[in-house]
Design an enzyme around this catalytic site. Structure first.
Site, PDB file in Angstrom:
ATOM      1  CD  GLU A 173      -3.167  -1.003   2.077  1.00  0.00           C
ATOM      2  OE1 GLU A 173      -3.070  -0.212   3.035  1.00  0.00           O
ATOM      3  OE2 GLU A 173      -4.165  -1.721   1.887  1.00  0.00           O
ATOM      4  CD  GLU A 292      -3.795  -5.988   2.648  1.00  0.00           C
ATOM      5  OE1 GLU A 292      -4.652  -5.317   3.260  1.00  0.00           O
ATOM      6  OE2 GLU A 292      -2.575  -5.768   2.738  1.00  0.00           O
TER       7      GLU A 292
HETATM    8  O1  AHR Z   1      -5.323  -6.159   6.529  1.00  0.00           O
HETATM    9  C1  AHR Z   1      -5.261  -5.078   7.412  1.00  0.00           C
HETATM   10  C2  AHR Z   1      -4.505  -3.893   6.814  1.00  0.00           C
HETATM   11  O2  AHR Z   1      -5.278  -3.365   5.770  1.00  0.00           O
HETATM   12  C3  AHR Z   1      -3.180  -4.188   6.170  1.00  0.00           C
HETATM   13  O3  AHR Z   1      -2.138  -4.185   7.086  1.00  0.00           O
HETATM   14  C4  AHR Z   1      -3.026  -3.069   5.196  1.00  0.00           C
HETATM   15  O4  AHR Z   1      -2.271  -3.428   4.084  1.00  0.00           O
HETATM   16  C5  AHR Z   1      -4.451  -2.684   4.852  1.00  0.00           C
HETATM   17  O5  AHR Z   1      -4.665  -1.334   4.952  1.00  0.00           O
END
Ligand code: AHR
Length: 498
Positions: A173, A292
């Site tokens: 990110e 994610e």
């Molecule tokens: O999955 C939780 C968090 O969400 C992770 O650490 C991050 O990459 C995202 O913002």
């Protein structure tokens, strides 16, 4: 009762379903690692301190790959802290989640876990406070034969053979202002390119994922991806997407139509990949990695995000209900429908932190979102077919027009799996399924997930409110199938084709 039709044809193939879209994500965050997969003090601990009951539950999900060690955590993580004799590893402050990290789990323990579970390890390197060289050294530690410094270090730590980690993520990110070491796209692109070159120089068989736009609401959405892809060029085997969704407005129907937004995100990022490929006259096709994804909106208050300097604090402990499970099925439908461009996806996360499995002391709870993942993952082999759904539609308040039935389909030689979500809040749907060029000749079984109402959830006290069950109400007639799908349900059905 409303009637819908899912029309398929075996010639209308989207692409092979990559098993890697059934991956997971384990971060050093809250109680995911400590008190989650690893708890040497638990009655369930195995010889390595991993929790047998947690691993047993996760095994049912048949996850293919596991992304590690973060997440936001990785942007301040130095992998050397997590290898070598445990008693010599430093206890450090993790600034991403304001927690204490004792480094009792690191690279070698993660590899042991992957080996136990049959997961392909997927490692994210630190491009926040870390350097390209540190990233490259990690590749040597994991993948090079003994004989040079970091490979020898691995051997000295008891692991003479290389681990052969194929997939590496270039930071996490990095477009998000909250990220440790966040920089504008042009700076990240330089860092990523520098790391990519020497990582691939160390092991040219690895594949790399560049950090793409992590949220369509950020002002840099897509422009970040364009700049990064243009600079990193052929080093980018994949670009990452992230998406967390929620029903903040308490509008179930609109929430269930969020699959439109997921479809759109995939298609937009893919459009950037194609644009860059065309613009640079490149033969290289960058594919998508949705590393994610999940529902996450309740456990997002300041107290859910701040570990207050504790070890294994309770963070991001989202409680999932029936509508969340339907949305998880919707994500999977979208991934299957985009099998030609989406090659990897990782449910975030696996235990205690926005997770299908929770622990409380030595107890374990299966949350609602566990079931759709299990139901789909059991039927994942094959080629995605284009599903044309005809039937009643509704207008989602923010997510637009959606059919009440959301579907995907996988053809595995002469076996057909059909996945269907009935988003209607209170009406069953009669769904007819036909394959234009083939007859359905046998019904081979189905599973159903539903519950008393959209907000119904499992708890340690009542753990079986939401759970999947066999479903037999499927009829075959003249080569077609028909089933009555309850309101707010996920159904997966398997047929034999003539
Ligand atoms: O999955 C939780 C968090 O969400 C992770 O650490 C991050 O990459 C995202 O913002």
């Amino acid at each position: 009762m409303e009637q819908s039709h899912i029309a398929l044809h075996t010639a209308f193939r989207i692409g092979p379903v990559d098993p890697r879209i059934f991956g997971g994500f384990l971060e050093h965050l809250g109680r995911a690692v400590y008190e989650g997969v690893y708890d040497p003090g638990s009655v369930h601990a195995d010889e390595d301190g991993f929790r047998r009951d947690v691993l047993e539950a996760l095994r049912r999900l048949r996850m293919t790959g596991m992304r590690y060690p973060g997440g936001n955590f990785v942007s301040g993580y130095h992998w050397l802290d997590g290898v070598g004799p445990r008693e010599q590893r430093p206890t450090v402050r993790d600034l991403a989640w304001q927690s204490i990290e004792p480094n009792q789990i690191g690279t070698d323990e993660f590899m042991t876990l992957c080996c136990k579970m049959g997961w392909w390890p997927m490692i994210t390197v630190n491009l926040g406070t870390g350097t390209p060289e540190e990233a490259r050294n990690w590749v040597e530690y994991c993948n090079s034969p003994a004989g040079t410094k970091y490979a020898n270090m691995r051997a000295a730590n008891g692991h003479p053979d290389p681990y052969g980690v194929r997939l590496w993520f270039l930071g996490n990110e990095m477009d998000g202002p909250w990220q440790i070491g966040h920089v504008p796209a042009e700076y990240y692109a330089i860092r990523a390119q520098q790391a990519a070159k020497i990582m691939k120089d160390t092991d040219d068989s690895i594949e790399l994922v560049v950090s793409g736009s992590c949220n369509p609401d950020l002002p840099t959405y897509l422009e970040w991806d364009r700049q990064v892809l243009e600079y990193v060029g052929s080093y980018a085997d994949y670009i990452s997407l992230h998406r967390y969704v929620g029903n903040e407005a308490g509008d179930t129907l609109d929430f269930l139509a969020v699959t439109n937004a997921v479809d759109r995100q995939i298609e937009e990022v893919d459009a950037v990949c194609r644009f860059i490929q065309g613009k640079t006259r490149s033969r290289k096709r960058t594919y998508l990695c949705f590393d994610e994804w999940n529902v996450w909106y309740r456990a997002r208050t300041p107290k859910d995000l701040d570990g207050k300097g504790q070890f294994a604090p309770h963070l991001l402990e989202e409680v999932y209900n029936l509508e969340d499970a339907l949305v998880v099925a919707g994500f999977l439908n979208s991934f299957i429908r985009h099998a030609h461009v989406l090659k990897i996806a990782n449910l975030a996360q696996i235990v205690n932190v926005i997770a299908p499995v929770m622990t409380r002391g030595d107890e374990l709870l299966i949350q609602s979102i566990f079931y759709p993942f299990e139901m789909y993952s059991r039927r994942r082999e094959g080629v995605s077919l284009l599903p044309v759904v005809n039937g009643p539609v509704y207008e989602g308040r923010t997510n637009g027009r959606a059919t009440f039935i959301d579907a995907s389909a996988i053809l595995n030689q002469s076996q057909l799996h059909v996945f269907a979500v009935n988003r209607h809040p209170d009406e069953a749907a009669v769904v007819e399924i036909s394959v234009g060029d083939r007859d359905l000749v046998a019904f081979e079984g189905a599973e159903l997930l539903t519950g008393p109402h959209a907000q119904a959830a499992n708890s340690f006290e009542c753990p079986d409110v939401i759970r999947s069950q066999p479903f037999a109400e499927v009829r075959l007639n003249c080569g077609k199938a028909a089933a009555e799908l309850p309101p707010l349900s996920v159904t997966v059905m398997t047929f034999a084709l003539a």
